[in-house]
Design an enzyme around this catalytic site. Structure first.
Site, short mmCIF file in Angstrom:
data_model
loop_
_atom_site.label_atom_id
_atom_site.label_comp_id
_atom_site.label_asym_id
_atom_site.label_seq_id
_atom_site.Cartn_x
_atom_site.Cartn_y
_atom_site.Cartn_z
N ILE A 4 -2.20 -7.54 14.16
CA ILE A 4 -1.10 -7.42 15.13
C ILE A 4 -1.52 -6.61 16.36
O ILE A 4 -1.35 -7.04 17.50
CB ILE A 4 0.12 -6.74 14.46
CG1 ILE A 4 0.53 -7.54 13.22
CG2 ILE A 4 1.27 -6.61 15.45
CD1 ILE A 4 1.54 -6.82 12.33
N VAL A 5 -2.11 -5.44 16.12
CA VAL A 5 -2.42 -4.56 17.25
C VAL A 5 -3.50 -5.19 18.14
O VAL A 5 -3.44 -5.09 19.38
CB VAL A 5 -2.80 -3.14 16.76
CG1 VAL A 5 -4.17 -3.08 16.15
CG2 VAL A 5 -2.66 -2.12 17.85
N LYS A 48 -10.85 -3.70 18.30
CA LYS A 48 -9.48 -4.15 18.55
C LYS A 48 -9.09 -3.94 20.01
O LYS A 48 -7.94 -4.18 20.38
CB LYS A 48 -8.51 -3.43 17.62
CG LYS A 48 -8.82 -3.67 16.13
CD LYS A 48 -7.76 -3.08 15.21
CE LYS A 48 -8.24 -3.14 13.76
NZ LYS A 48 -7.20 -3.47 12.81
N PHE A 84 -3.82 3.34 14.66
CA PHE A 84 -3.94 4.42 13.67
C PHE A 84 -4.86 3.94 12.57
O PHE A 84 -4.86 2.76 12.23
CB PHE A 84 -2.56 4.78 13.09
CG PHE A 84 -1.74 5.62 14.04
CD1 PHE A 84 -1.27 5.08 15.23
CD2 PHE A 84 -1.50 6.95 13.78
CE1 PHE A 84 -0.56 5.85 16.14
CE2 PHE A 84 -0.79 7.74 14.67
CZ PHE A 84 -0.31 7.18 15.86
N LYS A 95 9.31 -17.04 -10.64
CA LYS A 95 8.42 -15.99 -11.16
C LYS A 95 7.30 -16.61 -12.00
O LYS A 95 7.56 -17.44 -12.88
CB LYS A 95 9.23 -15.03 -12.03
CG LYS A 95 8.42 -13.88 -12.54
CD LYS A 95 9.21 -13.00 -13.49
CE LYS A 95 8.26 -12.03 -14.16
NZ LYS A 95 8.86 -11.33 -15.28
N PRO A 127 -2.98 -11.95 10.20
CA PRO A 127 -3.39 -11.76 11.59
C PRO A 127 -3.36 -10.28 11.96
O PRO A 127 -2.58 -9.52 11.38
CB PRO A 127 -2.32 -12.52 12.38
CG PRO A 127 -1.16 -12.64 11.47
CD PRO A 127 -1.69 -12.62 10.06
N ASP A 135 -3.79 -6.27 4.72
CA ASP A 135 -4.82 -7.12 5.31
C ASP A 135 -4.75 -8.55 4.80
O ASP A 135 -5.13 -9.48 5.51
CB ASP A 135 -6.21 -6.55 4.99
CG ASP A 135 -6.46 -5.25 5.72
OD1 ASP A 135 -5.93 -5.10 6.84
OD2 ASP A 135 -7.17 -4.38 5.18
N ASN A 156 0.84 -1.20 0.00
CA ASN A 156 0.00 0.00 0.00
C ASN A 156 0.88 1.25 0.00
O ASN A 156 2.10 1.14 -0.03
CB ASN A 156 -0.95 -0.02 1.20
CG ASN A 156 -0.18 -0.13 2.49
OD1 ASN A 156 0.58 0.76 2.85
ND2 ASN A 156 -0.33 -1.26 3.19
N LYS A 193 -13.09 0.53 15.10
CA LYS A 193 -11.80 -0.16 15.26
C LYS A 193 -11.29 -0.06 16.69
O LYS A 193 -10.71 -1.01 17.23
CB LYS A 193 -10.76 0.42 14.30
CG LYS A 193 -11.02 0.04 12.85
CD LYS A 193 -10.03 0.67 11.90
CE LYS A 193 -10.51 0.45 10.46
NZ LYS A 193 -9.71 1.15 9.46
N1 CTP Z 1 -3.41 -3.41 12.10
C1 CTP Z 1 -2.64 -4.45 12.57
N2 CTP Z 1 -2.62 -5.64 11.92
C2 CTP Z 1 -3.35 -5.83 10.81
C3 CTP Z 1 -4.15 -4.76 10.30
C4 CTP Z 1 -4.15 -3.55 10.98
O1 CTP Z 1 -1.97 -4.29 13.58
N3 CTP Z 1 -3.31 -6.99 10.19
C5 CTP Z 1 -3.42 -2.15 12.85
C6 CTP Z 1 -2.80 -0.96 12.15
O2 CTP Z 1 -1.41 -0.87 12.42
C7 CTP Z 1 -3.59 0.19 12.74
C8 CTP Z 1 -4.96 -0.39 13.02
O3 CTP Z 1 -4.78 -1.80 13.05
O4 CTP Z 1 -3.08 0.60 13.97
C9 CTP Z 1 -6.00 -0.05 12.00
O5 CTP Z 1 -5.51 -0.43 10.72
P1 CTP Z 1 -6.46 -0.44 9.46
O6 CTP Z 1 -5.69 -0.96 8.28
O7 CTP Z 1 -7.10 0.91 9.35
O8 CTP Z 1 -7.54 -1.47 9.97
P2 CTP Z 1 -8.21 -2.69 9.36
O9 CTP Z 1 -8.68 -3.50 10.51
O10 CTP Z 1 -7.30 -3.35 8.38
O11 CTP Z 1 -9.47 -2.06 8.66
P3 CTP Z 1 -9.85 -1.73 7.14
O12 CTP Z 1 -11.07 -2.53 6.90
O13 CTP Z 1 -10.12 -0.27 7.13
O14 CTP Z 1 -8.68 -2.14 6.27
#
Ligand code: CTP
Length: 416
Positions: A310-311, A344, A326, A291, A308, A281, A212, A340
């Site tokens: 992480i946060v 979370k 964030f 390749k 998975p 995600d 991303n 969120k």
């Molecule tokens: N995060 C994480 N691990 C993941 C996805 C997200 O730790 N696999 C954390 C990010 O570092 C951030 C928070 O979750 O602090 C929100 O991330 P975001 O990408 O906005 O959340 P998602 O749950 O992936 O939601 P979205 O549907 O908007 O992609």
């Protein structure tokens, strides 16, 4: 003059050099840090920057004359010298440095510098030959010996066309140095802080990956600001092209799984996690060692697996006093962020609307809202470093509100 107990009061001395035009930018950066500024111009500075422009950005009328009866009646120069938490002189010309080094008080600025007990920060700006002249070397050494902090000068091309040392340090760097010294009074001293930053890359084969647009700048700025506030900082970074902030331990990772392992290995015993990383995600369900070729029509058969979270894992299992997520959103930013925050089980979430031009991705600026149990803090558009410094102040306050951990039960001594 408006002022509260937390904002810092800065006298900004402006010398008469071409870099004086940058003082407008410097005032902006200092004000992002909620500093209150009184600009003080030397007679020659007024040739390069107008009092009207300074007043507009500083919010206080600039001072320049020791004999201005009206201004002195408002706040006399000795009172002004006492008022300041810091004196920042930018640009400091060779002449101004010479006067300061020798204790000459022949105008308002030099008089204030003799009368104040506040720390002095001096950002020289002059022609390279003037900077290297033995007289300037002597004056600078004397000012340092008297306790002033020299900021720069930087190397590079000068207004006169010469190259070498003599350029004024950039306003954002001056503001950060001053913030480090006076406004971040070790609010995170003794704490351990983890920061994740940047994107992750999820490889499909040796040449292709899912990722991303995250640049990592906001996370790196937070790591820098947390370190400046006294924390022991570990920065777990996805693939980004950014220098490691001084004093910060950096762990480079590529995929979400690597980031997860790096975070979980370090989360126990940490006080704060700033999960700034834009973790992918999904990852390809299978990694191909060779390749993939177009005629294998792999794109139509691409299967993905969810990564998975992480946060959420840290919030659920690691018992950190504060877990800050964030969220970069393009619509319904606050509602999505609040979801969120709850889903979370975070203590706070910092949200920005990346659909707004000029902030977020690929930009040096950001504008965010921090949501937490006891309310929300809105930080308008400002540089990511300033956002980071403000967030550190907010998070330090949240951390201070946490109940102290229960004391460990001492082991019962065996009898016998
Ligand atoms: N995060 C994480 N691990 C993941 C996805 C997200 O730790 N696999 C954390 C990010 O570092 C951030 C928070 O979750 O602090 C929100 O991330 P975001 O990408 O906005 O959340 P998602 O749950 O992936 O939601 P979205 O549907 O908007 O992609």
């Amino acid at each position: 003059m408006p002022s509260d107990n937390t904002s810092k009061r800065i006298l900004l001395g402006i010398g008469g050099g071409i870099a004086a035009y940058k003082s407008i930018e410097l005032v902006r950066h200092l004000r992002f840090l909620e500093a209150e500024i009184v600009p003080v111009l030397t007679r020659n500075a007024a040739r390069f920057v107008t009092a009207t422009a300074l007043q507009a950005v500083a919010g206080n009328p600039p001072r320049s004359d020791l004999w201005d009866a009206a201004a002195e009646a408002g706040m006399g120069h000795i009172e002004l010298a006492r008022w300041a938490d810091a004196v920042v002189i930018a640009p400091a010309t060779a002449n101004l440095i010479a006067r300061l080094a020798n204790g000459i008080a022949d105008d308002l600025l030099t008089t204030l510098c003799l009368a104040t007990q506040a720390p002095r920060f001096i950002a020289p700006a002059m022609n390279t030959k003037m900077w290297e002249h033995p007289a300037t070397r002597r004056n600078v050494a004397r000012l340092s010996a008297d306790g002033a902090t020299l900021l720069g000068p930087a190397d590079g091309e000068q207004a006169c066309g010469e190259f070498g040392p003599g350029r004024m340090v950039e306003p954002a760097d001056i503001a950060t140095a001053v913030w480090r010294a006076i406004a971040a009074p070790a609010v995170l001293a003794g704490t351990k802080v983890l920061v994740t930053a940047g994107p992750t890359r999820e490889f499909l084969d040796p040449v292709r990956f899912i990722s991303n647009r995250s640049s990592g700048r906001q996370g790196f700025a937070l790591a820098e600001a947390a370190q400046a506030a006294g924390a022991d900082v570990t920065l777990i970074a996805g693939p980004v092209q950014l220098p490691t902030p001084a004093g910060v331990e950096r762990v480079d990772v590529v995929s979400a799984e690597e980031m997860r392992q790096a975070v979980l290995a370090r989360a126990r015993g940490a006080d704060v996690l700033f999960a700034v990383a834009a973790v992918a995600d999904y990852r390809p369900a299978q990694f191909h060692e060779r390749k993939l070729k177009k005629d294998e029509s792999w794109a139509t058969r691409l299967a993905l697996r969810e990564n998975p979270d992480i946060v959420a894992a840290v919030a659920a299992t690691c018992e950190l006093p504060l877990v800050v997520g964030f969220a970069a959103e393009t619509h319904d930013a606050l509602a999505n962020a609040r979801k969120k925050l709850n889903a979370k089980n975070l203590d706070a979430i910092v949200v920005n609307d990346v659909a707004v031009p000029g902030i977020g991705f690929d930009s040096a600026d950001n504008a965010v809202t921090m949501l937490h149990a006891s309310g929300e803090t809105v930080l308008p558009k400002m540089p990511k470093r300033a956002i980071a410094q403000r967030l550190i102040t907010e998070v330090a306050a949240l951390l201070a509100q946490r109940p102290a951990p229960a004391p460990a039960v001492p082991p019962v001594a065996a009898k016998g």
